[in-house]
Design a protein around this motif. Structure first.
Motif, mmCIF file in Angstrom:
data_model
loop_
_atom_site.group_PDB
_atom_site.id
_atom_site.type_symbol
_atom_site.label_atom_id
_atom_site.label_comp_id
_atom_site.label_asym_id
_atom_site.label_seq_id
_atom_site.Cartn_x
_atom_site.Cartn_y
_atom_site.Cartn_z
ATOM 1 N N LEU A 165 0.847 -1.199 0.000
ATOM 2 C CA LEU A 165 0.000 0.000 0.000
ATOM 3 C C LEU A 165 0.882 1.248 0.000
ATOM 4 C CD1 LEU A 165 -2.657 -1.048 2.660
ATOM 5 C CD2 LEU A 165 -2.936 -1.022 0.182
ATOM 6 N N ASN A 166 0.541 2.170 -0.888
ATOM 7 C CA ASN A 166 1.251 3.448 -0.968
ATOM 8 C C ASN A 166 0.263 4.555 -0.630
ATOM 9 O OD1 ASN A 166 3.821 2.425 -1.940
ATOM 10 N ND2 ASN A 166 2.748 1.993 -3.863
ATOM 11 N N LEU A 167 0.606 5.320 0.388
ATOM 12 C CA LEU A 167 -0.296 6.382 0.854
ATOM 13 C C LEU A 167 0.345 7.739 0.597
ATOM 14 C CD1 LEU A 167 -2.864 7.262 2.446
ATOM 15 C CD2 LEU A 167 -1.445 7.201 4.510
ATOM 16 N N SER A 168 -0.452 8.645 0.058
ATOM 17 C CA SER A 168 -0.034 10.035 -0.154
ATOM 18 C C SER A 168 -0.929 10.932 0.697
ATOM 19 C CB SER A 168 -0.143 10.409 -1.632
ATOM 20 O OG SER A 168 0.089 11.803 -1.808
ATOM 21 N N VAL A 177 -1.307 15.715 11.798
ATOM 22 C CA VAL A 177 -1.606 14.447 11.135
ATOM 23 C C VAL A 177 -0.807 13.343 11.820
ATOM 24 C CG1 VAL A 177 -1.553 13.166 8.975
ATOM 25 C CG2 VAL A 177 -2.033 15.615 8.953
ATOM 26 N N ARG A 178 -1.478 12.204 12.039
ATOM 27 C CA ARG A 178 -0.844 11.041 12.657
ATOM 28 C C ARG A 178 -1.108 9.825 11.766
ATOM 29 N NH1 ARG A 178 -2.417 7.345 16.996
ATOM 30 N NH2 ARG A 178 -0.596 6.775 18.267
ATOM 31 N N VAL A 179 -0.018 9.096 11.412
ATOM 32 C CA VAL A 179 -0.128 7.956 10.511
ATOM 33 C C VAL A 179 0.506 6.743 11.183
ATOM 34 C CG1 VAL A 179 0.433 7.014 8.246
ATOM 35 C CG2 VAL A 179 -0.054 9.456 8.486
ATOM 36 N N LEU A 180 -0.272 5.617 11.251
ATOM 37 C CA LEU A 180 0.197 4.351 11.790
ATOM 38 C C LEU A 180 0.080 3.286 10.701
ATOM 39 C CD1 LEU A 180 -1.525 4.335 15.284
ATOM 40 C CD2 LEU A 180 0.932 4.341 14.922
ATOM 41 N N ALA A 181 1.083 2.389 10.629
ATOM 42 C CA ALA A 181 1.015 1.261 9.702
ATOM 43 C C ALA A 181 2.073 0.250 10.103
ATOM 44 C CB ALA A 181 1.229 1.712 8.259
ATOM 45 N N ARG A 203 0.434 -3.419 5.652
ATOM 46 C CA ARG A 203 -0.835 -3.492 6.368
ATOM 47 C C ARG A 203 -1.591 -2.169 6.239
ATOM 48 N NH1 ARG A 203 0.318 -6.776 12.017
ATOM 49 N NH2 ARG A 203 1.180 -8.681 11.070
ATOM 50 N N PRO A 204 -2.858 -2.185 6.623
ATOM 51 C CA PRO A 204 -3.664 -0.964 6.471
ATOM 52 C C PRO A 204 -3.060 0.231 7.221
ATOM 53 C CG PRO A 204 -5.080 -2.836 6.904
ATOM 54 C CD PRO A 204 -3.674 -3.319 7.079
ATOM 55 N N MET A 236 -9.270 7.429 10.271
ATOM 56 C CA MET A 236 -9.737 6.560 9.190
ATOM 57 C C MET A 236 -8.707 5.454 8.978
ATOM 58 S SD MET A 236 -10.499 7.464 5.169
ATOM 59 C CE MET A 236 -12.095 8.220 5.478
ATOM 60 N N VAL A 237 -9.199 4.222 8.728
ATOM 61 C CA VAL A 237 -8.343 3.071 8.415
ATOM 62 C C VAL A 237 -8.476 2.782 6.911
ATOM 63 C CG1 VAL A 237 -7.879 0.643 8.845
ATOM 64 C CG2 VAL A 237 -8.583 2.142 10.726
ATOM 65 N N LEU A 238 -7.351 2.746 6.197
ATOM 66 C CA LEU A 238 -7.331 2.523 4.754
ATOM 67 C C LEU A 238 -6.603 1.207 4.455
ATOM 68 C CD1 LEU A 238 -6.382 6.133 3.599
ATOM 69 C CD2 LEU A 238 -8.640 5.105 3.649
ATOM 70 N N SER A 239 -7.258 0.347 3.668
ATOM 71 C CA SER A 239 -6.675 -0.951 3.323
ATOM 72 C C SER A 239 -6.943 -1.243 1.856
ATOM 73 C CB SER A 239 -7.273 -2.040 4.220
ATOM 74 O OG SER A 239 -8.671 -2.172 3.973
#
Length: 245
Positions: A165-168, A177-181, A203-204, A236-239
């Motif tokens: 998964l590639n997140l922009s 902003v807080r990002v967990l993966a 992972r998501p 929000m959870v993105l998968s």
């Protein structure tokens, strides 16, 4: 000097030195009406405090008189004509109002109730967050592992690349902003307007924004729907399930 003769002495010292009223006022820059009021002991026309002392010092210095001695005579003469101060009325501390203790108890009660509901709200938010995280982890664990073990090396590489998964993350306004993966904290900071960050994970992603309307998310190049309403803090959870076929 006899008490009450301050003005007479001041006038006599000036005349003995042949200093006219006009010469004295020009040299000391003191108004003639103030000099005349000093010589006539007309205290009502004179300012008090430091201004009166300043006049006396300036005149004494110009006439060559002892400043401190003349000031003492000035204070003595002025004190004799000052009205006696009125007796200060006795100050009594008023008793506190009878309703004050009741109001204090009511305020404490409101604070306790507010703390209770705030704690309850925070606990529900935390429980919802934990449930979302566990649900995402469970969905990943239920994927069949036998398929991955029986697949050829080439197909394993393709599935690994497809699962990546590639997140922009882009911001239109300043927000936190807080990002967990992959069980790691990838980002937890304040982003300014116009910033873009890129992340990759197997992972998501779990994304939390302080102002949800200020964050634009793209997952594997696909734009995701807005996080929430303007000004709201949303997680929000993105998968892979969020990618359109």
């Amino acid at each position: 000097m006899a008490r009450g003769n301050f003005g007479e002495r001041l006038k006599r010292e000036r005349e003995m030195r042949e200093v006219s009223m006009d010469e004295l006022t020009k040299a000391t820059r003191i108004s003639a009406r103030f000099v005349e009021a000093l010589e006539n002991e007309d205290w009502a026309k004179l300012p008090g405090g430091v201004f009166g002392h300043g006049f006396v010092r300036t005149i004494a210095r110009y006439l060559g008189l002892n400043e401190e001695a003349l000031l003492g005579e000035y204070d003595l003469a002025r004190a004799q004509h000052s009205p006696a101060p009125l007796p200060k009325p006795e100050e009594r501390i008023p008793a506190p109002p009878k309703w004050l203790p009741v109001a204090a108890v009511f305020i404490v009660f409101l604070l306790v109730v507010g703390l209770f509901f705030a704690g309850r709200y925070g606990w529900h938010r935390y429980a919802a967050y934990r449930a979302t995280k566990k649900s995402a982890a469970a969905s990943l664990d239920t994927q069949p592992r036998s398929q991955a073990g029986s697949a050829s090396p080439g197909s394993a590489e393709q599935s690994s690349s497809a699962a990546l998964l590639n997140l922009s993350v882009s911001t239109s306004a300043a927000t936190r902003v807080r990002v967990l993966a992959d069980d790691k904290l990838l980002l937890d900071t304040e982003l300014s307007a116009g910033e873009t960050r890129h992340f990759s994970a197997n992972r998501p992603f779990e994304v939390t924004a302080g102002d949800s309307s200020a964050v634009l998310l793209k997952l594997n190049g696909q734009a995701m729907p807005p996080l929430g309403s303007p000004g709201a803090s949303v997680t929000m959870v993105l998968s892979q399930k969020d990618l359109r076929p």
